[in-house]
Design an enzyme around this catalytic site. Sequence first.
Site, PDB file in Angstrom:
ATOM      1  N   SER A 106       0.827  -1.216   0.000  1.00  0.00           N
ATOM      2  CA  SER A 106       0.000   0.000   0.000  1.00  0.00           C
ATOM      3  C   SER A 106       0.855   1.257   0.000  1.00  0.00           C
ATOM      4  CB  SER A 106      -0.892  -0.007   1.243  1.00  0.00           C
ATOM      5  OG  SER A 106      -0.083  -0.069   2.406  1.00  0.00           O
ATOM      6  N   HIS A 147     -41.313  23.389  -4.273  1.00  0.00           N
ATOM      7  CA  HIS A 147     -41.645  22.557  -5.449  1.00  0.00           C
ATOM      8  C   HIS A 147     -41.171  23.213  -6.749  1.00  0.00           C
ATOM      9  CE1 HIS A 147     -44.375  20.391  -2.706  1.00  0.00           C
ATOM     10  NE2 HIS A 147     -44.615  21.598  -2.237  1.00  0.00           N
ATOM     11  N   SER A 184     -19.145  24.524 -26.252  1.00  0.00           N
ATOM     12  CA  SER A 184     -19.493  23.247 -26.878  1.00  0.00           C
ATOM     13  C   SER A 184     -18.634  23.077 -28.121  1.00  0.00           C
ATOM     14  CB  SER A 184     -20.975  23.259 -27.234  1.00  0.00           C
ATOM     15  OG  SER A 184     -21.207  22.461 -28.374  1.00  0.00           O
ATOM     16  N   LYS A 200     -22.876  28.246 -27.248  1.00  0.00           N
ATOM     17  CA  LYS A 200     -23.060  27.699 -25.906  1.00  0.00           C
ATOM     18  C   LYS A 200     -22.050  28.175 -24.865  1.00  0.00           C
ATOM     19  CE  LYS A 200     -25.246  23.964 -25.242  1.00  0.00           C
ATOM     20  NZ  LYS A 200     -26.327  23.715 -24.326  1.00  0.00           N
ATOM     21  N   GLU A 248     -21.820  21.355 -12.835  1.00  0.00           N
ATOM     22  CA  GLU A 248     -22.229  19.956 -13.041  1.00  0.00           C
ATOM     23  C   GLU A 248     -21.192  19.006 -12.414  1.00  0.00           C
ATOM     24  OE1 GLU A 248     -22.843  19.851 -17.291  1.00  0.00           O
ATOM     25  OE2 GLU A 248     -24.248  21.518 -17.129  1.00  0.00           O
TER      26      GLU A 248
END
Length: 463
Positions: free
Chosen positions: A29, A162, A283, A289, A296
């Site tokens: 290890s 909501h 993009s 874009k 993300e």
Amino acid sequence: MTKNKNNQAIWNSRIKKNASSLFQKVGNSIDIDKRLYKEDIQGSIAHVEMLFKQKIISFKIKNKIIYGLTKIDKEITKNKFEFNKKYEDIHMNIEKRLFQIIGEEAGYVHTARSRNDQVITDFKIWIKNSTNEITSNINKVIKSTIKLAEKNVETIMPGFTHLKNAQAISFAHYLMSYVEMFNRDKKRFSNNLNSLNENPLGVAALAGTSFNIDRNYTTKKLGFKIPTNNSIDTVSDRDFVLDFLYASSVCAMHISRIAEELIIWNSDGFNLINLSDKVVTGSSIMPQKKNPDLLEYLRGKSGSAYGNLFSMLTILKGLPLSYFKDLQDDKEIVFKSNDNLNNCLKIFDEILKNCNPNKSKMLELANSGYITATDLADYLVKNHSISFRKAYQKTAAVVNFAEKRKKKLNELTLEELRKIEPKLKDDVLKVFNLKNSINSKKSYGGTSFDNIKKMIIKYKKEK
Ligand code: ARG
């Protein structure tokens, strides 16, 4: 395990050379746990100082060992140390090198200890230090959030439930809710520090030791609070690892919720926030874009944080006491979670510094969806001596009325409102003003501008 001449386990005569060489390949290890070298050396120095104080080793041997360990520390720090997989892990690599530097007297360093207590001591100290780094990164995020909030106390937006418009709020109030989350994260990490503050060193393999050691001495030297109470539990316990992984998961989860929110608000449909070019990507095919890839990334990374927590829980499930090789994976898992979280915090801080509200869009959205309906219901309760439920029904009738006529609540005239409640006076029209609505929420923790300003001052003082 008894071994035959060829260094193979005698219980297996079918899998010969391959088995052991394969295990040599996977069983070491060192590539992972070399990150523990400083803590390992710190632990060994405290250990030999204790052995000397207890007259278990001589002054000369203690000094020689400390000299060797200090030299090794420098070698590793300067990248001049050759790690060898043959010696399995950081503990054996350091011990082997100690023999090379000071000779046979290195053999005294491992008196009254085992790698089982050694590794947990190192690991606990490492987690303490890394918690400091995480906390400082969380503090930076909190500071940037407060800075953005300060600029946006009077930025009006709809608060959602909501994902539908619910009530008018200040954008700063939203941002300050993140501060609450991050402060809880800090607490979660510091609670872990309290519970891992027990010194494992000296429990040896699992049973304790026959040497007359002083565990209180190493406890103090290494900055722990007390020695652990049970030698078997000590070498088997990885609860502190789970606590760290859980705290990391919750913090990563908070970041992912905020990231998701900002992704939605940055979408063309909402268009509530702008991200500067520094934190968006293009993009390969669509020239127009600007994608919130970094957000993300943050949203996704909570997945690996949870994965690490579940890996460790699964390793521990049903594992008998005390030490087993299964446990060796704990370090890789913690290091991954730690690095991942620090990265996420740094990226999120960068995003906060490169993100601004689209104030006009926020206001426009806040002006739709009958967002001041609750304010009208509250007004009726306060001024017309009726219960909240009655007021709720009357307000619902007003909303229906406005909806039929395709009007916003603040576009209704007093005459129209009086069709539903004849006793209404013209001061009722004030409740449809968004600023009034926000500033009426003066209850502690509510969104009024004054409340937010006070909260910001409170948190700036705390820092
Ligand atoms: N590298 C080992 C680990 O992290 C150290 C403990 C080894 N103990 C043993 N009994 N093999 O788990």
